[in-house]
Scaffold this active site. Structure first.
Site, PDB file in Angstrom:
ATOM      1  N   ASN A 190       0.596  -1.224  -0.086  1.00 45.99           N
ATOM      2  CA  ASN A 190      -0.017   0.030   0.160  1.00 45.99           C
ATOM      3  C   ASN A 190       1.009   1.128   0.001  1.00 45.99           C
ATOM      4  O   ASN A 190       2.075   1.233   0.441  1.00 45.99           O
ATOM      5  CB  ASN A 190      -0.762   0.042   1.291  1.00 45.99           C
ATOM      6  CG  ASN A 190      -1.935  -0.880   1.035  1.00 45.99           C
ATOM      7  OD1 ASN A 190      -2.491  -0.999   0.210  1.00 45.99           O
ATOM      8  ND2 ASN A 190      -2.384  -1.396   2.372  1.00 45.99           N
TER       9      ASN A 190
ATOM     10  N   GLU B 208      -4.989  -9.086   3.821  1.00 46.00           N
ATOM     11  CA  GLU B 208      -5.179  -7.626   2.770  1.00 46.00           C
ATOM     12  C   GLU B 208      -5.102  -7.954   1.357  1.00 46.00           C
ATOM     13  O   GLU B 208      -5.025  -7.205   0.338  1.00 46.00           O
ATOM     14  CB  GLU B 208      -4.076  -6.645   3.201  1.00 46.00           C
ATOM     15  CG  GLU B 208      -4.335  -6.098   4.508  1.00 46.00           C
ATOM     16  CD  GLU B 208      -3.429  -4.820   4.713  1.00 46.00           C
ATOM     17  OE1 GLU B 208      -3.704  -4.004   5.823  1.00 46.00           O
ATOM     18  OE2 GLU B 208      -2.387  -4.714   4.081  1.00 46.00           O
TER      19      GLU B 208
ATOM     20  N   ASN C  93      -3.905 -10.026  16.606  1.00 41.91           N
ATOM     21  CA  ASN C  93      -3.894  -9.002  17.863  1.00 41.91           C
ATOM     22  C   ASN C  93      -5.072  -9.279  18.696  1.00 41.91           C
ATOM     23  O   ASN C  93      -5.777 -10.290  18.386  1.00 41.91           O
ATOM     24  CB  ASN C  93      -3.574  -7.592  17.643  1.00 41.91           C
ATOM     25  CG  ASN C  93      -4.642  -6.890  16.937  1.00 41.91           C
ATOM     26  OD1 ASN C  93      -5.738  -7.450  16.924  1.00 41.91           O
ATOM     27  ND2 ASN C  93      -4.207  -5.892  16.196  1.00 41.91           N
TER      28      ASN C  93
ATOM     29  N   GLY D  92       0.014  -5.454  22.134  1.00 44.88           N
ATOM     30  CA  GLY D  92       0.479  -4.288  22.372  1.00 44.88           C
ATOM     31  C   GLY D  92       1.286  -3.900  23.502  1.00 44.88           C
ATOM     32  O   GLY D  92       2.374  -4.673  23.591  1.00 44.88           O
TER      33      GLY D  92
ATOM     34  N   ASP E 225       3.638  -6.092  12.416  1.00 44.26           N
ATOM     35  CA  ASP E 225       4.222  -6.502  11.061  1.00 44.26           C
ATOM     36  C   ASP E 225       5.771  -6.927  11.140  1.00 44.26           C
ATOM     37  O   ASP E 225       6.052  -8.102  10.969  1.00 44.26           O
ATOM     38  CB  ASP E 225       4.054  -5.642   9.882  1.00 44.26           C
ATOM     39  CG  ASP E 225       2.549  -5.454   9.279  1.00 44.26           C
ATOM     40  OD1 ASP E 225       1.950  -6.290   9.548  1.00 44.26           O
ATOM     41  OD2 ASP E 225       2.358  -4.403   8.810  1.00 44.26           O
TER      42      ASP E 225
ATOM     43  N   GLY F 128      10.974  -0.647  16.315  1.00 39.02           N
ATOM     44  CA  GLY F 128      10.193   0.113  14.925  1.00 39.02           C
ATOM     45  C   GLY F 128       9.288   1.318  15.619  1.00 39.02           C
ATOM     46  O   GLY F 128       8.895   1.846  14.521  1.00 39.02           O
TER      47      GLY F 128
END
Length: 378
Positions: free
Chosen positions: A79, A209, A254, A292, A324, A354
């Protein structure tokens, strides 16, 4: 304190053994398009035992330059992420101004592919972009990340997929995805060339996706060759097809994705465990759960879950792509033969790095940085 390294005494080929007195005439290198006739292999559905690993620190991974290393193959989305930085989400009917905006390369598949490559593991990306400026942006980002693009296709019938990422000042985000070429123009049957690279992978990563029909073909091909498949549950908000789950080795959602997939609450660890039990009933034997700021956990049917706390970041700038990063880093450590506990720790370290950088693909850490962080953890 101990130093971590992912150097191997030998390479793990989870599904294939080289026939006696034979050799790989050609193998999966950065300039190689696999051809089944070029391999002399005995294919087995039984995976080989994991090799022992050294614990000395290393700046690079020897397997990255070894042409016989079975690659990480990511099949998924790419994307153009349109970032808008805001103080808060707008209310219904409200218009607010963004502090800034920019377009960066992303998509769950592309993110994971760049992460694998930057962690010094040979990585192929199988996906689609449109013949437009966003497609060029993504292609250049993948190339810059060292991803092998022999199986990336430009399609004329749809624009490149894109996403609107609303990034708040605390680093949290809300994302709206437009599928574009990720969801359109796929052939009814994937080519033999695409399926062959899957069958000769070390591990395969999928997300939601792209059409489920594509994921099913890939997962089925991988299972036929004994290649482990990790399915990241992120993407479309729809039930997972039972056929797809039957070919998946590790499901990686998640908390919210786990709740949607099972229809069960996931507010406490006890509730999470019960929801994972529902996944077992659906046919998945291992669940890699991203929690998380509460860390992560790996559930395996019949065993106690392995928990991994987060590795705290000095400052969280952007959580886009953190999941990811985690999933791809886990896959790299897994295919290299690390223990599952160390796979979780490696993935947690990569995700910690990240979230300290804005953007998905720009935030993917390199291997040396991850190993350096791990050396500081007792």
């Amino acid at each position: 304190m101990r130093a971590f390294s992912f150097s191997q005494s030998k390479h793990w080929h989870p599904s294939s053994q080289i026939a006696p007195n034979s050799r790989l005439i050609k193998s999966c290198s950065r300039n190689f398009n696999p051809n089944p006739a070029q391999f002399i292999l005995i294919i087995s559905r039984k995976q080989n035992p994991l090799p022992s690993l050294s614990v000395n620190s290393a700046k690079t991974n020897p397997s990255a330059n070894d042409p016989t290393t079975p690659p990480l193959v990511v099949v998924g989305s790419a994307n153009a992420d349109i970032y808008v930085e805001i103080d808060r989400l707008p209310k219904e009917g409200e218009t607010i101004s963004a502090k800034s905006g920019q377009t960066l390369a992303g998509g769950k598949g592309a993110n994971q592919a760049v992460c694998g490559s930057k962690l010094s593991y040979p990585t192929y990306f199988v996906g689609q972009v449109g013949e437009d400026a966003n497609g060029k942006l993504i292609t250049e980002a993948l190339q810059g990340g060292g991803v092998i693009l022999d199986h990336l296709k430009n399609v004329s019938g749809a624009p490149t997929g894109h996403a609107v990422v609303m990034l708040q000042s605390n680093g949290q985000n809300s994302i709206i995805i437009v599928g574009g070429a990720n969801m359109s123009c796929w052939p009814e049957n994937l080519s033999d060339e695409d399926l062959e690279i899957v069958k000769n992978a070390g591990i395969v990563l999928l997300q939601r996706e792209i059409p489920d029909s594509v994921n099913i073909q890939v997962a089925k091909a991988a299972r036929s060759a004994g290649i482990p498949v990790i399915l990241d549950a992120g993407g479309m908000d729809a039930p997972l097809p039972p056929e797809l789950l039957s070919f998946v080795d590790i499901l990686s959602p998640n908390e919210s994705e786990l709740s949607r997939l099972t229809g069960m609450p996931t507010e406490t660890f006890e509730q999470i465990s019960e929801a994972v039990g529902k996944c077992y009933e659906m046919g998945v034997k291992q669940v890699l759960l991203k929690l998380g700021d509460k860390g992560s956990a790996l559930f395996e049917e019949g065993k106690e879950p392995i928990k991994q706390p987060i590795i705290s970041a000095p400052k969280v700038l952007d959580t886009t792509g953190a999941g990811d990063t985690f999933t791809a880093a886990f896959a790299v450590a897994f295919v290299e033969g690390k223990s599952k506990k160390d796979c979780l720790k490696f993935a947690a370290a990569a995700a910690s790095l990240g979230v300290q950088v804005k953007g998905a693909i720009p935030s993917m850490p390199d291997r040396q940085s991850v190993l350096k962080l791990l050396q500081t953890i007792q």
